[in-house]
Motif scaffolding. Structure first.
Motif: not given
Length: 293
Positions: A171-186
């Protein structure tokens, strides 16, 4: 006053100021957005300085050099109409191009009034992303029954992180591991996954914002999975407004917003510099953010 504009990287404190300006513009950022955005890409935040004072800024986020996103473009009102914003915007675009691999695509969500301006800068219109708002009653409704017998809504931290990353990548054009890790645990947020026969069939996040709460992203295989996620995410916002940024090119996503009595209050044009990325659009019921994509 001199018009010798200085374009440079922002400090962390200046990003807080930029987020405050975004709140004043009515963009309704999340209460932890500054920290989460900085952790994703601290080199993304560009300042415009005039005579020693911060007068504007914006983000040029690079996702592993494979995809870029321009957002958070703000110039203080008293400095508009002098060409300073134009200088800042083009400097940001060119800096982001230099941060990416050759030929990588850049995306942005621009207010409709600026669409022609961005087109002159090389961006091509893809579709509209529309912000919807609903008032959530000041009570938590009973949890709805799952729409399917084999469906379960679970805290997202119970799902293997690599499965979440793989789903996000569709659903997103590139891997964004750092963002997703922080976003889902905020903090002040809730992240849920939808499982079907043990397989991830969607996930969503809702977070506290300056006003109410905002769902983003809301990714799901189909309308049933999106609906199953929406109800408990919306309940997180009980007693206040709830916002969801919906891609207009997905009829099922628009139908979900209308079904829940949400009213359109804002919108942006999704535009790309370079080839439009190949995404599974039928899974995107709500985008993540207007600022970082």
């Amino acid at each position: 006053m001199s018009d010798d504009l200085v374009i440079r990287n922002m400090t962390r404190a200046e990003l807080d100021q930029l987020v405050d300006w975004a709140a004043s513009e009515g963009w309704n950022p999340g209460v932890h957005d500054a920290a989460l955005f900085w952790a994703t890409d601290p080199d993304a935040f560009i300042a415009a300085e005039l005579d020693g004072a911060l007068i504007g800024g914006g983000a040029i986020t690079s996702y592993c050099g494979e995809f870029g996103f321009m957002g958070f473009f703000i110039v203080r009102p008293e400095f508009r109409g002098r060409g300073l914003g134009n200088a800042l915007w083009h400097a940001r675009r060119d800096r982001l191009i230099a941060r990416l691999r050759p030929g990588a695509t850049i995306g942005l969500d621009g207010v409709f009034a600026m669409q022609d301006y961005y087109a002159r800068g090389g961006f091509v219109f893809s579709h509209r992303n529309l912000r919807f708002r609903a008032e959530v009653p000041d009570r938590r409704p009973h949890s709805p029954e799952p729409s399917r017998a084999d469906e379960a809504i679970v805290p997202l931290d119970e799902v293997p992180f690599e499965d979440v990353l793989a789903y996000d990548r569709t659903c997103f054009p590139a891997a964004r591991e750092a963002f997703v890790r922080g976003w889902i645990r905020q903090a002040d947020g809730l992240a849920l996954g939808c499982l079907r026969q043990g397989r991830l069939s969607g996930f969503g996040v809702v977070r506290r914002c300056v006003e109410g709460c905002k769902i983003g992203p809301l990714f799901a295989d189909d309308a049933d999975a999106a609906e199953a996620l929406y109800a408990p995410l919306a309940a997180f916002a009980c007693g206040g407004p709830l916002f969801l940024d919906v891609p207009e090119n997905h009829p099922a996503a628009m139908a979900l917003a209308h079904r829940h009595g949400m009213a359109e209050v804002f919108g942006c044009a999704r535009m790309y510099f370079g080839p439009a990325p190949g995404l599974v659009h039928k899974r995107i019921f709500g985008i993540t953010t207007f600022e970082l994509g």
